[in-house]
Design a protein around this motif. Structure first.
Motif, PDB file in Angstrom:
ATOM      1  N   THR A 115      64.828  13.164  51.306  1.00 38.62           N
ATOM      2  CA  THR A 115      65.860  13.309  50.614  1.00 38.62           C
ATOM      3  C   THR A 115      64.698  14.833  49.638  1.00 38.62           C
ATOM      4  N   THR A 117      62.882  17.264  47.063  1.00 37.33           N
ATOM      5  CA  THR A 117      62.824  17.152  45.913  1.00 37.33           C
ATOM      6  C   THR A 117      62.594  18.337  45.489  1.00 37.33           C
ATOM      7  N   ARG A 118      61.940  19.457  46.213  1.00 37.91           N
ATOM      8  CA  ARG A 118      61.398  20.370  46.522  1.00 37.91           C
ATOM      9  C   ARG A 118      60.508  21.307  47.701  1.00 37.91           C
ATOM     10  N   GLY A 145      59.872  15.210  49.800  1.00 39.96           N
ATOM     11  CA  GLY A 145      60.886  14.602  49.255  1.00 39.96           C
ATOM     12  C   GLY A 145      60.748  13.153  48.499  1.00 39.96           C
ATOM     13  N   THR A 146      61.441  12.310  48.922  1.00 38.13           N
ATOM     14  CA  THR A 146      61.304  10.752  48.006  1.00 38.13           C
ATOM     15  C   THR A 146      62.359  10.055  49.852  1.00 38.13           C
ATOM     16  N   THR A 176      65.802  22.419  48.325  1.00 33.97           N
ATOM     17  CA  THR A 176      65.932  21.521  47.095  1.00 33.97           C
ATOM     18  C   THR A 176      67.147  21.093  46.758  1.00 33.97           C
TER      19      THR A 176
END
Length: 234
Positions: A115, A117-118, A145-146, A176
């Motif tokens: 995902t 995240t930035r 991301g993660t 994002t």
């Protein structure tokens, strides 16, 4: 099988094919059939840069595959400030860098399920993409991301597209909040470039691709969770 072209380069390859067809038609109309073939061949060669072949993705979980085709010319361990700059919150980070020549497929693929995240675009110069210093100075677009870690907790990672001396157009469709699946296409860099994968340097992650290896985007496994980690299942 017909060659599939990526939609990320549609304006360019469409213009190339139309120009080639128009020049060939003009040559035929002028009775110069021998001059019709060169512009068609040149247009097809240019369009081939935007090819997007289907790939058979490796099975299994806990895998990190190549985010692009290319030569694996950089395996570095970043520590301290350099690691924090590459992957915030991590004091030790693996950098896996791929050089893409003009002959490689330039479509970028997600290295794992993650995902975003930035996403961050950095203006910069256009050094030769074969120079690893390009990672610090050239125009780049980074997705941070993660992904689910070995214990199920979010594991940070980043993937970076870097422009080169010839490649000066980065296309990144991911933003994002987006969730990407391993092997999913998310962008491209036009005409020679670099792509880098950043992973935490933790015992649970094993780098398996050797330096100077040729990588195939979405197929070649660059890293994996070590055998015995909860996420490393066949």
């Amino acid at each position: 099988r017909a060659m599939t072209l990526t939609p990320y380069g549609r304006p360019v390859w469409r213009a190339l094919l139309l120009a080639g067809a128009a020049l060939a038609a003009a040559a035929l109309a002028a009775g110069r059939a021998g001059l019709a073939l060169p512009p068609l061949l040149a247009a097809l060669a240019g369009a081939a840069f935007f090819r997007d072949p289907a790939r058979r993705l490796p099975k299994g979980t806990g895998l990190f595959t190549a985010p692009a085709d290319g030569l694996l010319d950089d395996l570095a361990l970043l520590e301290g400030e350099a690691a924090q700059a590459a992957l915030p919150g991590c004091n030790r980070v693996h950098r896996i860098g791929l050089f893409l020549s003009v002959f490689d497929v330039h479509v970028n693929r997600a290295p794992c399920d993650f995902t975003v995240t930035r996403d961050h675009h950095r203006p910069g110069g256009y050094r030769d993409a074969r120079d690893t210093a390009a990672t610090r100075f050239n125009e780049a677009h980074t997705l941070i991301g993660t992904t689910p870690g070995p214990d199920g907790a979010p594991l940070p990672l980043a993937v970076r597209q870097i422009a080169g001396r010839i490649a000066r157009r980065i296309v990144c469709a991911a933003r994002t909040g987006d969730t990407l699946a391993r092997g999913q296409r998310y962008g491209m860099i036009r005409f020679g470039s670099r792509t880098e994968l950043y992973l935490p340097a933790i015992p649970e992650i094993e780098i398996v691709a050797p330096r100077r290896a040729r990588a195939t985007g979405g197929v070649t496994v660059l890293a994996r969770y070590r055998t015995g980690s909860p996420a490393a299942r066949p």
